[in-house]
Structures are given as structure tokens and as C-alpha cells.
Write a protein that holds these residues in place. Structure first.
Motif, mmCIF file in Angstrom:
data_model
loop_
_atom_site.group_PDB
_atom_site.id
_atom_site.type_symbol
_atom_site.label_atom_id
_atom_site.label_comp_id
_atom_site.label_asym_id
_atom_site.label_seq_id
_atom_site.Cartn_x
_atom_site.Cartn_y
_atom_site.Cartn_z
ATOM 1 N N ASP A 53 0.825 -1.213 0.000
ATOM 2 C CA ASP A 53 0.000 0.000 0.000
ATOM 3 C C ASP A 53 0.865 1.272 0.000
ATOM 4 O O ASP A 53 1.805 1.397 0.788
ATOM 5 C CB ASP A 53 -0.911 -0.014 1.241
ATOM 6 C CG ASP A 53 -2.080 0.933 1.100
ATOM 7 O OD1 ASP A 53 -1.896 2.048 0.579
ATOM 8 O OD2 ASP A 53 -3.193 0.545 1.500
ATOM 9 N N THR A 89 -7.093 3.878 -1.555
ATOM 10 C CA THR A 89 -6.795 2.461 -1.329
ATOM 11 C C THR A 89 -7.892 1.503 -1.806
ATOM 12 O O THR A 89 -7.614 0.555 -2.547
ATOM 13 C CB THR A 89 -6.541 2.233 0.174
ATOM 14 O OG1 THR A 89 -5.390 3.003 0.527
ATOM 15 C CG2 THR A 89 -6.309 0.769 0.498
ATOM 16 N N ASP A 210 2.362 2.952 3.255
ATOM 17 C CA ASP A 210 1.262 3.922 3.323
ATOM 18 C C ASP A 210 1.234 4.573 4.706
ATOM 19 O O ASP A 210 1.135 5.798 4.820
ATOM 20 C CB ASP A 210 -0.069 3.213 3.036
ATOM 21 C CG ASP A 210 -1.218 4.186 2.912
ATOM 22 O OD1 ASP A 210 -1.240 4.942 1.919
ATOM 23 O OD2 ASP A 210 -2.078 4.221 3.810
ATOM 24 N N HIS A 214 2.003 8.570 5.106
ATOM 25 C CA HIS A 214 1.013 9.514 5.642
ATOM 26 C C HIS A 214 1.593 10.280 6.820
ATOM 27 O O HIS A 214 1.438 11.481 6.943
ATOM 28 C CB HIS A 214 -0.230 8.763 6.138
ATOM 29 C CG HIS A 214 -1.171 8.393 5.044
ATOM 30 N ND1 HIS A 214 -1.739 9.332 4.221
ATOM 31 C CD2 HIS A 214 -1.649 7.194 4.627
ATOM 32 C CE1 HIS A 214 -2.523 8.723 3.343
ATOM 33 N NE2 HIS A 214 -2.477 7.427 3.565
ATOM 34 N N HIS A 257 -1.321 3.113 -5.150
ATOM 35 C CA HIS A 257 -1.136 4.544 -5.456
ATOM 36 C C HIS A 257 0.192 4.980 -4.864
ATOM 37 O O HIS A 257 0.831 4.206 -4.138
ATOM 38 C CB HIS A 257 -2.272 5.386 -4.841
ATOM 39 C CG HIS A 257 -2.470 5.089 -3.389
ATOM 40 N ND1 HIS A 257 -1.585 5.515 -2.428
ATOM 41 C CD2 HIS A 257 -3.404 4.353 -2.736
ATOM 42 C CE1 HIS A 257 -1.978 5.072 -1.247
ATOM 43 N NE2 HIS A 257 -3.083 4.337 -1.403
ATOM 44 N N MET A 259 2.192 8.761 -3.217
ATOM 45 C CA MET A 259 2.031 9.635 -2.041
ATOM 46 C C MET A 259 2.603 11.015 -2.380
ATOM 47 O O MET A 259 3.641 11.104 -3.042
ATOM 48 C CB MET A 259 2.816 9.011 -0.880
ATOM 49 C CG MET A 259 2.550 9.568 0.492
ATOM 50 S SD MET A 259 0.899 9.222 1.167
ATOM 51 C CE MET A 259 0.978 7.467 1.506
ATOM 52 N N HIS A 365 -2.820 11.203 -0.648
ATOM 53 C CA HIS A 365 -3.028 10.709 -2.016
ATOM 54 C C HIS A 365 -4.510 10.759 -2.330
ATOM 55 O O HIS A 365 -5.315 11.021 -1.439
ATOM 56 C CB HIS A 365 -2.468 9.288 -2.165
ATOM 57 C CG HIS A 365 -2.995 8.323 -1.153
ATOM 58 N ND1 HIS A 365 -4.132 7.586 -1.350
ATOM 59 C CD2 HIS A 365 -2.550 7.982 0.086
ATOM 60 C CE1 HIS A 365 -4.355 6.826 -0.292
ATOM 61 N NE2 HIS A 365 -3.422 7.054 0.617
HETATM 62 ZN ZN ZN Z 1 -3.086 5.951 2.305
#
Ligand code: ZN
Ligand code: AMP
Ligand code: ZN
Length: 431
Positions: A53, A89, A210, A214, A257, A259, A365
Motif C-alpha cells: 500500500d 486504497t 502507506d 502519511h 497509489h 504519495m 493521495h
Molecule cells: Zn493511504
């Protein structure tokens, strides 16, 4: 005769139960999942689909983690993997799982309003996440199931949901606290099952990049590197374990994805936009879906939103930039609010917390793929793939037909992805 039949069925059910529980899966009893591979499936190769992720397209090049770098060197890598809009996500994992755009598989974003269910779906609400009614399309494990192939999943969006009565043969209810080591050893245990019960399609999921992206933003080199190198160790163990099986396993590594760094000074509080008497506003950070209330003049809502624009623009859904297609699904709502570049929607509580903790940069994202920061990864290695080979960026909806090709499933014609952009990754000498 009848009695014999009943006894036989009883025995079979007990056997089924033993097989399922011994594999450590959640309860999948009473459905059509094949607990054994058909004769044809026994001769098929294996696909291990791993999602990392939020793994941005440029992390490997930038930090050169040992195991991933070796993996790529001996396989295929794409310049980047292009996410569907919005680059969140749930819609993107489910696009990978179904080969469809969010518009068509129905999981429009991490949070959306469903007209059919008259309910807000949210990834924070287990009741909606595990309600199969929200999930359209035919996830790849369902297609495998129809092809009488055993499947397994140590997490993947949709794999812990009964979708039209089907889950992977072995699967786990999502729990982000489960250690990566546990996930890796379970997958290796699955590959060690007797061949009749051994899954030929396995998915797994790791959220580390992820989470870190973040929290610290994608430009915090020390934190990104630390998380990446830890994850790389887990992947190294997995690669070594898979290699030791001697099985023809094709490992496909993807992300949903990328970031982007975001200044917390540029967050827009959603409370300044909400107006409960005029519309329902569904905030995804990178887009806000506006559903005018029944009986309210639609044009009046548009005018109202236009007058209040600030660091974001209001669009009619069909005119909204970022979609790969003309959006027609009613669940998007009538209008979209799209933040200006460098801005993102948030809420007062979250903004207060960031301020109290002196956090000036985070990672976000959800933006459209014109922004390359939103691109993810595609790396693949195994007998089906070429070696030391690079292909151009492609969309994540094409992964589904790629897996179909490797596992010998007919590619359904109602998906959005095509094999043509990824065909070149395949080894022509592989039978
Ligand atoms: Zn995320
Ligand atoms: P986001 O970054 O908001 O787009 O979503 C990422 C979050 O989704 C991660 O922190 C995971 O905890 C969560 N997540 C991933 N897979 C699942 C799942 N199958 N069920 C519930 N939550 C999930
Ligand atoms: Zn994600």
C-alpha cells in the motif's frame, strides 16, 4: 441407499471442515469454494499477488532496497503503475482485483454514498466494508473459483467479504496489527499444503509504506528508508521461502497509489463547506462528492457552492477533471469539489491534532494520475515473465487480464483492462 448417501455426505462435510480449519482460514463453510484443485488446475502455475500500500513508483530507485532490487533485476518492472481516480486504497485495490474502473465495480472511493443502499460506505465501518452488496465485478479469486482452482488471501480489499457467496478458499478477516512475519509464514504454509489443497492464486497485503508515508510525508528520507528496509527484509524472507518450494510461482508486486507531501497549512476544513439542508458532502480529501438533498433545486446548489469556492473548484460531475471516462455512476453525486494543487480537504478535529503535535508536513493521495506522485509500482518475477526487462507505465486495471493469461482463464469481456499493454512483460518461451 438413502442412508448410505446421508452418511457419505456427512463424512464429506466433516472432511471439508477439517481441511478448512486446518488451514487457519476464517469460516468459509456452506459456500461453493473449491477446497481441492481440479485436475486441470493442478497443472497450472502459481500467482502470488502482493500489494504494498502507498509504495510510490520512485522508492526503489531512490533507496535501492536489496531484496526488491534483486527481484526487479531478475524480472520485469514497469516505469510506474497508474492508479484509477481517485487514487485511494479501496477503489484501486478493487480495480486490481476486478480489472474494472471504480465507476463499474462500485467501490468509488474509501467513502461514498450508495443510492441503492441509501447508506454511506466507509472503510472505517466494518459493517459496510463486509457487506458484499457494495462489491460489483468478478474479483480474480471468484474467477479462479469458477475455474475450480484453490485460492488464498492474507488480506486484499474484498477478500474478507462474501461477494455473491464467494470468498477465497482460505482467507483472513482484516486486522492491520497482524505482523508481517505472520503473513509471510502463513503464505509459505499455504504453498506447503498437499497439491490438491494448495492455492494457485494467493494475494497478500502490507500497509507499512502507506502508514509511514502519511505520517511523515514521502520526502522524510530517514523514515521512508527505515520502513522500506524493514519491509524489504520481510519480502526477502518471502522470496527465499517461495524459491525453496521449487514451485513455478509468479510473484507480482503492485501498489495501489503513490504519495504526495502536503503542508498542513494548506488543509481545507470540510466544516466550512457542509450545509446539511442543501446537500450531503462526502469528503475523500482529494475530492468531495456533493449529493443535493431531495427537493432542493440542483442549480441552486451549484450556484451556492460556486460562490463559496476557496482553494478548491466546483465541477459538475461529468465535467470533473481526473476521470479516465465520462462518469455516469449516480453514487458520485451531482458535483465534485476538487482542491487546488497543493491543497487537501480535512476536518477541524484532525487539523487541531496536527497543530497540537507541531506537524507541518504529512503525506496524502487521492489526486488524479496527471500528478506522477500518485503513481505506484509494478514488479514481476517468475517463469511467466521476461528477465531484466522494463515496460512503460500502465493502468492497474490491466493486471487482472495479466493474471488470467498466466493462469489460463478466459479474459472476461466486461472488464475495463486489456492484456495489450502488459503482454510484452510475458516470457514468450514459457508454455
Ligand atoms: Zn493511504
Ligand atoms: P487510505 O490510506 O486511507 O487510502 O487507506 C489505507 C488504509 O486502509 C490502511 O491503513 C489499512 O489499514 C486499511 N485497509 C487496507 N485493507 C483493508 C481491509 N481489507 N479492510 C479494512 N481496512 C483496510
Ligand atoms: Zn492505499
Amino acid at each position: 441407499m438413502m442412508l448410505k448417501k446421508i452418511v457419505l455426505y456427512g463424512l464429506l462435510s466433516v472432511l471439508l471442515l477439517i481441511t478448512i480449519t486446518s488451514c487457519g482460514s476464517s469460516s468459509n463453510i456452506g459456500t461453493s469454494y473449491p477446497t481441492v484443485n481440479s485436475e486441470a488446475s493442478l497443472h497450472k502455475p502459481y500467482v502470488l499477488l502482493i500489494s504494498l500500500d502507498g509504495f510510490r513508483w520512485d522508492y526503489v530507485e531512490k533507496y535501492k532496497p536489496q531484496h526488491l532490487s534483486n527481484f526487479i533485476k531478475n524480472g520485469v518492472s514497469a516505469e510506474s503503475l497508474i492508479s484509477a481516480f481517485p487514487s485511494k486504497t479501496f477503489p484501486n485495490h478493487y480495480s486490481i482485483a476486478t480489472g474494472m474502473y471504480p465507476e463499474n465495480h462500485g467501490i468509488l472511493s474509501n467513502i461514498f454514498y450508495s443510492n441503492k443502499k441509501n447508506k454511506v460506505y466507509s472503510i472505517r465501518n466494518r459493517e459496510t466494508v463486509t457487506d458484499g452488496d457494495f462489491y460489483g465485478g468478478t474479483p480474480i479469486w471468484m474467477l479462479a473459483d469458477r475455474n475450480k482452482m484453490v485460492t488464498a488471501s492474507y488480506f486484499f480489499v474484498g477478500s474478507d467479504v462474501e461477494i455473491r457467496g464467494v470468498r477465497p478458499t482460505y482467507s483472513k478477516d482484516y486486522d492491520g496489527k497482524i505482523k508481517n512475519e505472520t503473513r509471510v509464514s502463513q503464505v509459505l504454509d499455504w504453498l506447503a499444503l498437499p497439491k490438491k489443497q494448495r492455492p494457485h492464486l494467493i494475494t497478500m497485503y502490507f500497509s507499512d509504506m502507506d502508514d509511514t508515508g502519511h505520517r511523515y510525508g514521502p520526502n522524510n528520507e530517514s523514515e521512508i528508508k527505515k520502513a522500506l528496509f524493514n519491509l524489504d527484509e520481510n519480502l526477502g524472507d518471502l522470496f527465499a521461502g517461495v524459491k525453496a518450494t521449487g514451485l513455478p510461482v509468479n510473484i507480482i508486486i503492485v501498489s495501489d497509489h503513490g504519495m504526495a507531501a502536503m503542508s498542513t497549512a494548506n488543509l481545507i476544513p470540510i466544516e466550512t463547506i457542509q450545509n446539511d439542508s442543501l446537500f450531503l458532502a462526502i469528503d475523500n480529501g482529494s475530492m468531495v462528492n456533493i449529493h443535493p438533498k431531495d427537493g432542493v433545486e440542483i442549480d441552486a446548489v451549484f450556484e451556492y457552492l460556486k460562490q463559496n469556492e476557496g482553494h478548491y473548484e466546483v465541477y459538475k460531475t461529468e465535467d470533473t477533471p481526473g476521470f479516465e471516462y465520462l462518469p455516469k455512476n449516480k453514487d458520485w453525486g451531482a458535483f465534485q469539489l476538487i482542491p487546488d494543487p497543493g491543497y487537501y480537504f480535512s476536518n477541524e478535529k484532525n487539523m487541531m491534532l496536527l497543530k497540537q503535535n507541531n506537524i507541518s508536513t504529512i503525506g496524502v493521495h487521492g489526486f488524479d494520475s496527471e500528478n506522477k506522485d500518485m503513481h505506484g509500482i509494478f514488479y514481476a518475477n517468475g517463469p511467466a515473465f521476461k528477465k531484466e526487462y522494463t515496460i512503460p507505465s500502465f493502468q492497474n486495471i490491466d493486471i487482472y487480464p495479466l493474471i488470467c493469461e498466466i493462469l489460463g482463464f478466459e479474459i472476461p469481456n466486461n472488464i475495463d483492462g486489456t492484456i495489450s499493454n502488459v503482454q510484452d512483460a510475458l516470457n514468450p518461451d514459457n508454455d
